[in-house]
Motif scaffolding. Structure first.
Motif, PDB file in Angstrom:
ATOM      1  N   PHE A   1     -12.929   1.499  -7.890  1.00 49.60           N
ATOM      2  CA  PHE A   1     -12.923   0.649  -6.698  1.00 49.60           C
ATOM      3  C   PHE A   1     -12.412  -0.762  -6.993  1.00 49.60           C
ATOM      4  O   PHE A   1     -12.408  -1.603  -6.090  1.00 49.60           O
ATOM      5  N   PHE A   2     -11.977  -1.049  -8.219  1.00 59.20           N
ATOM      6  CA  PHE A   2     -11.536  -2.406  -8.550  1.00 59.20           C
ATOM      7  C   PHE A   2     -10.426  -2.879  -7.616  1.00 59.20           C
ATOM      8  O   PHE A   2     -10.247  -4.083  -7.386  1.00 59.20           O
ATOM      9  N   ALA A   3      -9.661  -1.915  -7.062  1.00 61.12           N
ATOM     10  CA  ALA A   3      -8.552  -2.291  -6.180  1.00 61.12           C
ATOM     11  C   ALA A   3      -9.042  -2.960  -4.905  1.00 61.12           C
ATOM     12  O   ALA A   3      -8.315  -3.752  -4.292  1.00 61.12           O
ATOM     13  N   VAL A   4     -10.273  -2.656  -4.482  1.00 57.63           N
ATOM     14  CA  VAL A   4     -10.785  -3.241  -3.239  1.00 57.63           C
ATOM     15  C   VAL A   4     -11.083  -4.737  -3.408  1.00 57.63           C
ATOM     16  O   VAL A   4     -10.581  -5.562  -2.633  1.00 57.63           O
ATOM     17  N   PRO A   5     -11.876  -5.157  -4.421  1.00 60.11           N
ATOM     18  CA  PRO A   5     -12.095  -6.606  -4.576  1.00 60.11           C
ATOM     19  C   PRO A   5     -10.819  -7.370  -4.915  1.00 60.11           C
ATOM     20  O   PRO A   5     -10.682  -8.536  -4.519  1.00 60.11           O
TER      21      PRO A   5
ATOM     22  N   ALA B   1      -8.619   7.844   9.061  1.00 63.63           N
ATOM     23  CA  ALA B   1      -9.653   7.886  10.103  1.00 63.63           C
ATOM     24  C   ALA B   1     -10.200   9.296  10.278  1.00 63.63           C
ATOM     25  O   ALA B   1     -11.417   9.498  10.401  1.00 63.63           O
ATOM     26  N   VAL B   2      -9.304  10.277  10.276  1.00 66.77           N
ATOM     27  CA  VAL B   2      -9.741  11.663  10.409  1.00 66.77           C
ATOM     28  C   VAL B   2     -10.485  12.116   9.155  1.00 66.77           C
ATOM     29  O   VAL B   2     -11.554  12.739   9.233  1.00 66.77           O
ATOM     30  N   ALA B   3      -9.937  11.778   7.970  1.00 59.84           N
ATOM     31  CA  ALA B   3     -10.532  12.240   6.708  1.00 59.84           C
ATOM     32  C   ALA B   3     -11.941  11.700   6.520  1.00 59.84           C
ATOM     33  O   ALA B   3     -12.839  12.423   6.070  1.00 59.84           O
ATOM     34  N   ILE B   4     -12.158  10.441   6.881  1.00 58.20           N
ATOM     35  CA  ILE B   4     -13.449   9.804   6.612  1.00 58.20           C
ATOM     36  C   ILE B   4     -14.538  10.350   7.540  1.00 58.20           C
ATOM     37  O   ILE B   4     -15.734  10.176   7.289  1.00 58.20           O
TER      38      ILE B   4
ATOM     39  N   SER C   1      -7.362  -3.862   3.331  1.00 54.25           N
ATOM     40  CA  SER C   1      -8.415  -3.718   2.317  1.00 54.25           C
ATOM     41  C   SER C   1      -9.527  -2.815   2.824  1.00 54.25           C
ATOM     42  O   SER C   1     -10.129  -2.055   2.063  1.00 54.25           O
ATOM     43  N   LEU C   2      -9.821  -2.909   4.121  1.00 49.95           N
ATOM     44  CA  LEU C   2     -10.797  -1.998   4.723  1.00 49.95           C
ATOM     45  C   LEU C   2     -10.321  -0.562   4.588  1.00 49.95           C
ATOM     46  O   LEU C   2     -11.086   0.334   4.200  1.00 49.95           O
ATOM     47  N   MET C   3      -9.044  -0.341   4.877  1.00 50.12           N
ATOM     48  CA  MET C   3      -8.469   0.990   4.723  1.00 50.12           C
ATOM     49  C   MET C   3      -8.564   1.465   3.277  1.00 50.12           C
ATOM     50  O   MET C   3      -8.866   2.625   2.994  1.00 50.12           O
ATOM     51  N   LEU C   4      -8.321   0.542   2.348  1.00 52.28           N
ATOM     52  CA  LEU C   4      -8.330   0.901   0.933  1.00 52.28           C
ATOM     53  C   LEU C   4      -9.723   1.331   0.471  1.00 52.28           C
ATOM     54  O   LEU C   4      -9.875   2.268  -0.322  1.00 52.28           O
ATOM     55  N   GLY C   5     -10.750   0.653   0.975  1.00 60.52           N
ATOM     56  CA  GLY C   5     -12.115   1.038   0.618  1.00 60.52           C
ATOM     57  C   GLY C   5     -12.453   2.441   1.093  1.00 60.52           C
ATOM     58  O   GLY C   5     -13.070   3.236   0.367  1.00 60.52           O
ATOM     59  N   LEU C   6     -12.030   2.765   2.323  1.00 54.88           N
ATOM     60  CA  LEU C   6     -12.255   4.118   2.840  1.00 54.88           C
ATOM     61  C   LEU C   6     -11.432   5.143   2.058  1.00 54.88           C
ATOM     62  O   LEU C   6     -11.900   6.253   1.772  1.00 54.88           O
ATOM     63  N   LEU C   7     -10.219   4.750   1.703  1.00 54.68           N
ATOM     64  CA  LEU C   7      -9.344   5.635   0.931  1.00 54.68           C
ATOM     65  C   LEU C   7      -9.964   5.983  -0.418  1.00 54.68           C
ATOM     66  O   LEU C   7      -9.914   7.137  -0.871  1.00 54.68           O
ATOM     67  N   ALA C   8     -10.569   5.002  -1.069  1.00 51.82           N
ATOM     68  CA  ALA C   8     -11.169   5.234  -2.387  1.00 51.82           C
ATOM     69  C   ALA C   8     -12.281   6.275  -2.331  1.00 51.82           C
ATOM     70  O   ALA C   8     -12.497   7.037  -3.289  1.00 51.82           O
ATOM     71  N   LEU C   9     -12.988   6.325  -1.188  1.00 50.53           N
ATOM     72  CA  LEU C   9     -14.077   7.295  -1.044  1.00 50.53           C
ATOM     73  C   LEU C   9     -13.591   8.736  -1.120  1.00 50.53           C
ATOM     74  O   LEU C   9     -14.377   9.647  -1.407  1.00 50.53           O
TER      75      LEU C   9
ATOM     76  N   TYR D   1       0.869  -1.191   0.000  1.00 48.36           N
ATOM     77  CA  TYR D   1       0.000   0.000   0.000  1.00 48.36           C
ATOM     78  C   TYR D   1       0.900   1.234   0.000  1.00 48.36           C
ATOM     79  O   TYR D   1       1.312   1.733   1.033  1.00 48.36           O
ATOM     80  N   THR D   2       1.197   1.695  -1.203  1.00 48.02           N
ATOM     81  CA  THR D   2       2.249   2.676  -1.439  1.00 48.02           C
ATOM     82  C   THR D   2       1.677   4.082  -1.541  1.00 48.02           C
ATOM     83  O   THR D   2       0.466   4.300  -1.498  1.00 48.02           O
ATOM     84  N   ALA D   3       2.582   5.050  -1.727  1.00 46.27           N
ATOM     85  CA  ALA D   3       2.140   6.426  -1.975  1.00 46.27           C
ATOM     86  C   ALA D   3       1.304   6.488  -3.242  1.00 46.27           C
ATOM     87  O   ALA D   3       0.330   7.248  -3.327  1.00 46.27           O
ATOM     88  N   TYR D   4       1.680   5.683  -4.214  1.00 40.58           N
ATOM     89  CA  TYR D   4       0.907   5.664  -5.460  1.00 40.58           C
ATOM     90  C   TYR D   4      -0.508   5.153  -5.208  1.00 40.58           C
ATOM     91  O   TYR D   4      -1.472   5.643  -5.794  1.00 40.58           O
ATOM     92  N   THR D   5      -0.643   4.158  -4.318  1.00 42.15           N
ATOM     93  CA  THR D   5      -1.984   3.688  -3.934  1.00 42.15           C
ATOM     94  C   THR D   5      -2.775   4.824  -3.298  1.00 42.15           C
ATOM     95  O   THR D   5      -3.943   5.059  -3.621  1.00 42.15           O
ATOM     96  N   PHE D   6      -2.125   5.532  -2.389  1.00 49.20           N
ATOM     97  CA  PHE D   6      -2.758   6.629  -1.676  1.00 49.20           C
ATOM     98  C   PHE D   6      -3.243   7.707  -2.648  1.00 49.20           C
ATOM     99  O   PHE D   6      -4.283   8.332  -2.452  1.00 49.20           O
ATOM    100  N   VAL D   7      -2.473   7.931  -3.704  1.00 49.17           N
ATOM    101  CA  VAL D   7      -2.789   8.992  -4.663  1.00 49.17           C
ATOM    102  C   VAL D   7      -3.668   8.473  -5.796  1.00 49.17           C
ATOM    103  O   VAL D   7      -4.654   9.107  -6.192  1.00 49.17           O
ATOM    104  N   ALA D   8      -3.345   7.291  -6.345  1.00 46.93           N
ATOM    105  CA  ALA D   8      -3.958   6.845  -7.602  1.00 46.93           C
ATOM    106  C   ALA D   8      -5.325   6.195  -7.433  1.00 46.93           C
ATOM    107  O   ALA D   8      -6.181   6.351  -8.310  1.00 46.93           O
ATOM    108  N   VAL D   9      -5.553   5.454  -6.352  1.00 46.32           N
ATOM    109  CA  VAL D   9      -6.856   4.789  -6.193  1.00 46.32           C
ATOM    110  C   VAL D   9      -7.980   5.814  -6.068  1.00 46.32           C
ATOM    111  O   VAL D   9      -8.955   5.768  -6.832  1.00 46.32           O
ATOM    112  N   PRO D  10      -7.900   6.778  -5.141  1.00 49.78           N
ATOM    113  CA  PRO D  10      -8.962   7.791  -5.111  1.00 49.78           C
ATOM    114  C   PRO D  10      -8.964   8.679  -6.353  1.00 49.78           C
ATOM    115  O   PRO D  10     -10.028   9.178  -6.746  1.00 49.78           O
ATOM    116  N   ALA D  11      -7.792   8.858  -6.991  1.00 48.24           N
ATOM    117  CA  ALA D  11      -7.750   9.636  -8.234  1.00 48.24           C
ATOM    118  C   ALA D  11      -8.546   8.933  -9.331  1.00 48.24           C
ATOM    119  O   ALA D  11      -9.214   9.577 -10.147  1.00 48.24           O
TER     120      ALA D  11
END
Length: 536
Positions: free
Chosen positions: A83-87, A210-213, A293-301, A63-73
């Motif tokens: 959201f394909f990254a979550v399944p 946690a704060v962002a969501i 994966s739970l974190m990733l789903g929230l991140l995508a939002l 779960y990289t910086a690119y994940t942090f930036v690219a999944v919600p992007a």
């Protein structure tokens, strides 16, 4: 976008950066072994990490910086299809539960450091081992580059380095400094550096999400307003709202499945895995890693939140850093930017170590200097890790960022073609080594040519990773199509070569090797006294 430098956010960012820099250098003394001059020590942390260190290391790795930036992007630009990254991360953990413990056991028994080591030992083929090694290095290089892109995105939003018209050296100086620090502590501390820093990285990321969501939806009027704003945007664009169009279901499903199959083929995933001290550590980690994966789903939002917040950026990769800049107080924006920045340093370090290990063990030792000592191997691997990072830096500074992203997509297509040799070899010796090499070549050629022919509004070639599936007519992930062709060719050629009694390589493994644990009799890997049997 902020026109000046956000001094408060920058100060917080620098504070955390200095902390992890100090940790990176101090890691050289953490769990120090008597003999540090071996790839087991520098490249695998002495194979001594327990459950929690491995969990943080794998999380920091995947779960990289690119994940942090690219999944919600992706969600910001394309809606729910992002959201394909979550399944796919949900699919991957049951999958790796079946084969990672076997890979750990046989690697521990025979001292394998890389996947190519295992392939060479299992099939008795240096050619197949070389193919796996080269594929791993090629797929990893643009991945490292994208971590630097993540750092650059954060620096841009903070206003550091000036605008596009600024002198190139001044503009890129912060990135050069970050690169220099990363290279220095990776060289001195090896895998121990990202293992230690991963604790800080993941703590910051969980805190920020946690704060962002909670905080951002409150400021935007709640999730009803957020989803309504996103729906209006996609309906206006003819995208059918926030849910994927029916015609995109094949793309969504094949991309998720193909990505799940590919994730643990990457060298850095295996490097983090083989650093574990026991087979049971790997089994436990496959059961608790889904927390990410739970974190990733929230991140995508966050992608939908950026739409509701009215974030407007030309480069979608800046959407989430800009959202943090707009919505958070300056000091907490600095914390969020530090999370992304450190989220780039940890995987970049592991990736460069993994690529260096592949070169040293499966190119340098196998083909250039077979009599290399462990000390020489470690020295070469350290130097190559620097060269890999320099190559990634040149890639980022000299090419358009969309090119880096497209090459990372191509890397996913490529690395998936090593699946039959690696995972197939863990369960059966039926596949012939020449057939595996032939299947790999067909998958690589088809995947590369197919991806080259994909255009996008901004790219004539390598504009995406999906194309019509031959014989089906639906649009699907190119990597999965190439993988199916790879398997078909491998099976057919194996039948032919077995019938022709083509010479088979020597298998240096035995069935018992695939279930062996660290304390079992007959496990021959020698660990230095300071690391063997050490605690968490």
């Amino acid at each position: 976008m902020n026109e000046g430098v956000n001094g408060v956010a920058l100060a917080v960012f620098i504070f955390f950066f200095l902390i992890v820099t100090a940790m990176g250098f101090l890691a050289a003394r953490w769990r120090r072994a008597e003999n540090e001059q071996s790839l087991d020590e520098w490249g695998l942390g002495g194979r001594s990490f327990g459950t929690w260190i491995t969990w943080f290391l794998l999380g920091g790795d995947l779960y990289t910086a690119y994940t942090f930036v690219a999944v919600p992007a992706a969600v910001y630009a394309a809606g729910a299809s992002g959201f394909f990254a979550v399944p796919y991360t949900i699919l991957v953990y049951p999958l790796i539960f079946t084969f990672l413990p076997r890979l750990w056991s046989v690697s521990h028994k025979h001292g394998y450091v890389t996947t190519s080591d295992f392939v060479r030992g299992r099939f008795g083929s240096k050619g197949l081992s070389l193919a796996v090694a080269v594929t791993g290095i090629l797929a990893t290089m643009p991945y490292i580059a994208l971590q630097l892109v993540g750092i650059q995105a954060v620096l841009d939003v903070m206003g550091v380095g000036g605008g596009e018209d600024t002198n190139w050296f001044v503009k890129d100086l912060p990135l050069l400094i970050a690169f220099g620090v990363l290279a220095a502590y990776t060289y001195s501390s090896g895998l121990r550096a990202p293992a230690l820093i991963a604790f800080v990285k993941d703590t910051l990321i969980y805190l920020v999400i946690a704060v962002a969501i909670i905080y951002i939806p409150i400021k935007l009027g709640g999730f009803d307003d957020i989803f309504a704003a996103a729906g209006e945007k996609f309906e206006a664009a003819g995208a059918g709202g926030v849910t994927p169009a029916p015609g995109g279901q094949w793309t969504y499903a094949t991309l998720a499945l193909g990505s799940a199959l590919a994730l643990f083929m990457y060298p850095h995933s295996i490097t983090a895995t083989l650093s574990s001290r026991s087979r049971e550590v790997i089994r436990r980690n496959t059961t608790i890693l889904p927390l990410y994966s739970l974190m990733l789903g929230l991140l995508a939002l966050l992608g939908f939140m950026a739409i509701a917040a009215g974030v407007k950026v030309q480069n979608g990769q800046l959407a989430i850093p800009q959202l943090f800049e707009d919505m958070f107080p300056d000091w907490f924006a600095g914390v969020a930017f530090a999370a992304i920045g450190i989220g780039a340093l940890v995987p970049a370090a592991i990736m460069s170590i993994a690529a260096a290990n592949l070169f040293t063990r499966n190119i340098y030792k196998d083909f250039i200097r077979p009599d290399a000592t462990p000390e020489q191997e470690t020295k070469v691997s350290k130097l190559v890790s620097l060269l890999v990072k320099v190559g990634a830096l040149i890639f980022v500074l000299g090419m358009d960022k969309t090119v880096a992203i497209n090459f990372q997509l191509l890397g996913g297509i490529w690395i998936l073609q090593t699946f039959p040799a690696l995972v197939g070899g863990l369960f059966t010796r039926w596949f012939h080594r020449w057939a595996l090499l032939g299947g790999w070549a067909v998958g690589m050629v088809y995947g590369t040519v197919a991806a080259y022919g994909v255009a996008s509004p901004t790219q004539k070639h390598f504009g995406g990773s999906s194309k019509e599936i031959p014989g089906i007519g639906e649009i699907g992930y190119i990597g999965l199509t190439a993988f199916v062709l790879n398997v078909l060719v491998t099976v057919v050629l194996t039948v032919v070569l077995r019938a022709a009694k083509a010479p088979d390589g020597i298998d240096e493994t035995s069935p018992a090797d695939y279930t062996a644990d660290a304390g079992d009799p007959g496990v021959q890997v020698e660990l230095p006294p300071a690391t063997a049997g050490s605690g968490h």
